[in-house]
Design an enzyme around this catalytic site. Structure first.
Site, mmCIF file in Angstrom:
data_model
loop_
_atom_site.group_PDB
_atom_site.id
_atom_site.type_symbol
_atom_site.label_atom_id
_atom_site.label_comp_id
_atom_site.label_asym_id
_atom_site.label_seq_id
_atom_site.Cartn_x
_atom_site.Cartn_y
_atom_site.Cartn_z
ATOM 1 N N ILE A 27 0.939 -1.237 0.006
ATOM 2 C CA ILE A 27 0.018 -0.050 0.029
ATOM 3 C C ILE A 27 0.710 1.311 -0.132
ATOM 4 O O ILE A 27 1.760 1.364 0.844
ATOM 5 C CB ILE A 27 -1.002 0.077 1.238
ATOM 6 C CG1 ILE A 27 -1.778 -1.204 1.720
ATOM 7 C CG2 ILE A 27 -1.974 1.131 1.154
ATOM 8 C CD1 ILE A 27 -2.021 -1.380 3.001
ATOM 9 N N HIS A 28 1.000 1.964 -0.997
ATOM 10 C CA HIS A 28 1.808 3.210 -1.097
ATOM 11 C C HIS A 28 1.125 4.482 -1.844
ATOM 12 O O HIS A 28 1.616 5.510 -1.340
ATOM 13 C CB HIS A 28 3.173 2.855 -1.638
ATOM 14 C CG HIS A 28 3.045 2.830 -3.052
ATOM 15 N ND1 HIS A 28 2.698 1.794 -3.819
ATOM 16 C CD2 HIS A 28 3.267 3.976 -4.178
ATOM 17 C CE1 HIS A 28 2.740 2.046 -5.119
ATOM 18 N NE2 HIS A 28 3.300 3.352 -5.382
ATOM 19 N N ARG A 29 0.100 4.122 -2.593
ATOM 20 C CA ARG A 29 -0.354 5.344 -3.540
ATOM 21 C C ARG A 29 -0.894 6.442 -2.535
ATOM 22 O O ARG A 29 -1.802 6.220 -1.708
ATOM 23 C CB ARG A 29 -1.348 4.923 -4.562
ATOM 24 C CG ARG A 29 -0.562 4.170 -5.507
ATOM 25 C CD ARG A 29 -1.176 4.228 -6.891
ATOM 26 N NE ARG A 29 -0.597 3.447 -7.938
ATOM 27 C CZ ARG A 29 0.154 4.174 -8.939
ATOM 28 N NH1 ARG A 29 0.235 5.389 -9.012
ATOM 29 N NH2 ARG A 29 0.777 3.364 -9.673
ATOM 30 N N ARG A 73 5.456 6.262 3.973
ATOM 31 C CA ARG A 73 4.295 7.267 3.880
ATOM 32 C C ARG A 73 2.895 6.505 4.416
ATOM 33 O O ARG A 73 2.251 7.243 5.426
ATOM 34 C CB ARG A 73 3.867 7.765 2.461
ATOM 35 C CG ARG A 73 2.777 8.764 2.337
ATOM 36 C CD ARG A 73 2.556 9.186 0.951
ATOM 37 N NE ARG A 73 2.230 8.469 -0.163
ATOM 38 C CZ ARG A 73 3.146 8.138 -1.218
ATOM 39 N NH1 ARG A 73 4.192 8.925 -1.381
ATOM 40 N NH2 ARG A 73 2.926 7.344 -1.960
ATOM 41 N N ASP A 91 -1.829 -1.584 -4.519
ATOM 42 C CA ASP A 91 -2.110 -0.489 -5.255
ATOM 43 C C ASP A 91 -0.931 0.014 -6.129
ATOM 44 O O ASP A 91 -1.138 1.017 -6.878
ATOM 45 C CB ASP A 91 -2.615 0.626 -4.279
ATOM 46 C CG ASP A 91 -1.819 1.029 -3.400
ATOM 47 O OD1 ASP A 91 -0.436 0.633 -3.503
ATOM 48 O OD2 ASP A 91 -1.988 1.999 -2.380
#
Length: 350
Positions: free
Chosen positions: A202-204, A235, A275
């Site tokens: 998960i990073h977007r 992030r 993602d």
């Protein structure tokens, strides 16, 4: 011939590992790392384990707003371009580094070659979509990975200098898969066996920066009754703390991993929930069912071929897909023959 290559983020390091190796056998390459990914686990380890040449320049731009990042890159790249006077500037993908590298070259009338051109999610709210569209319209040579990318460019009036060479990430997977087979220490430490876990990334920003979207993802993973391995992006970690979100014990959170470790985790997973654009493709290369937590994907072929399902951040859709999604048995060869790098070199030579 002198080629100046601009990279700044993990996927670009992987692509450069394949292409730079081929270019340097015949020509001079100047490698510029913008420092867009500045965390050692996110950057340096990739250069080390993939044997990517040490960058000739590191701009050390670091994090910041899109305008600040891109502006700082433009200022620093202009000085380097004027000093090095390359025959081509080579950029990859869809990051701020990509756009800055292409825009600066275009202003100085240096030809631009864009690897992974022609991709479209058709969501202009995504910074990546803005970057890739603008870069394509600035580029002289557009190296596309799929037929749909050719069609996307044609619809925008771009037909000159377009070459379907296949996907350089497929080159990289074929090159490094054997090395990755022994990188299974993480799985052993967690105490899992192959195909016993879901691999998740998960990073977007569209997910991490919106509490409702990130909360849905976290709750779905917590309730899926599966072991989940999650290399946690810095992030995402920050926003988890900011929003007060926590993972259940079934989620095995680990630090970001190198490319070879990631390939190993993908190879041994049951399914992949992500993602990431690059991970969607790697799931396809590894013949793993992929569940994409976005509202659209630029890798439409993986969906049409029945190996990827796009679920957004709907909690119930994520849960249902983790349990029930089964891919097609047959998988078409849609990303080329694994020699995209060689074809890029031939075209640059001409």
């Amino acid at each position: 011939m002198k080629v100046l290559t601009v990279v700044g983020a993990r996927p670009q390091f992987i692509k450069a590992a394949a292409v730079s190796n081929v270019i340097r056998k015949h020509h001079t390459e100047i490698l510029v790392h913008t420092g867009q990914h500045y965390d050692e686990n996110m950057s340096k380890v990739f250069f080390d384990e993939l044997n990517i040449p040490k960058p000739d320049y590191n701009l050390e731009v670091g994090s910041g707003s899109h305008g600040r990042q891109t502006g700082m890159m433009l200022i620093k790249l202009e000085e380097i371009y004027e000093k090095e006077k390359p025959d081509f500037v080579l950029v990859y993908g869809d990051t701020n580094s990509t756009l800055a590298g292409a825009l600066c070259a275009s202003k100085l009338l240096i030809p631009v070659a864009h690897v992974e051109a022609g991709l479209r999610s058709f969501n202009r709210d995504m910074p990546e979509e803005q970057n890739r569209v603008l870069t394509d319209h600035l580029s002289n040579l557009l190296f596309v990975p799929t037929e749909s990318a050719v069609e996307n460019l044609k619809k925008e009036g771009i037909t000159k200098g377009v070459y379907n060479v296949g996907d350089v990430m497929f080159d990289a997977v074929l090159n490094f898969k054997k090395l990755a087979e022994n990188k299974n220490q993480i799985i052993k430490e967690i105490g899992l066996q192959g195909k016993e876990y879901i691999l998740t990334t998960i990073h977007r920003a569209e997910n991490t920066n919106h509490i409702d979207r990130l909360k849905n993802i976290v709750e779905a993973l917590n309730e899926c009754n599966k072991a989940v391995i999650l290399p946690l992006h810095p992030r995402t970690k920050k926003y988890m703390t900011d929003y007060g979100l926590k993972f259940n014990e079934n989620i095995k959170v680990i630090e970001p991993v190198g490319y070879l470790e990631m390939i190993n985790l993908e190879m041994n997973s049951e399914k992949i929930v992500t993602d990431s654009g690059g991970v969607q493709k790697e799931a396809f290369f590894m013949k793993k069912p992929c569940i994409t937590m976005r509202d659209e994907t630029e890798w439409v072929e993986t969906v049409k071929n029945g190996w990827n399902v796009v679920v957004g951040t709907d909690k119930e859709k994520i849960l249902d897909s983790i349990v029930n999604f089964v891919p097609n048995k047959d998988q078409k060869d849609i990303f080329g023959d694994g020699n995209a790098s060689g074809k890029i070199l031939e075209i640059l030579d001409k």
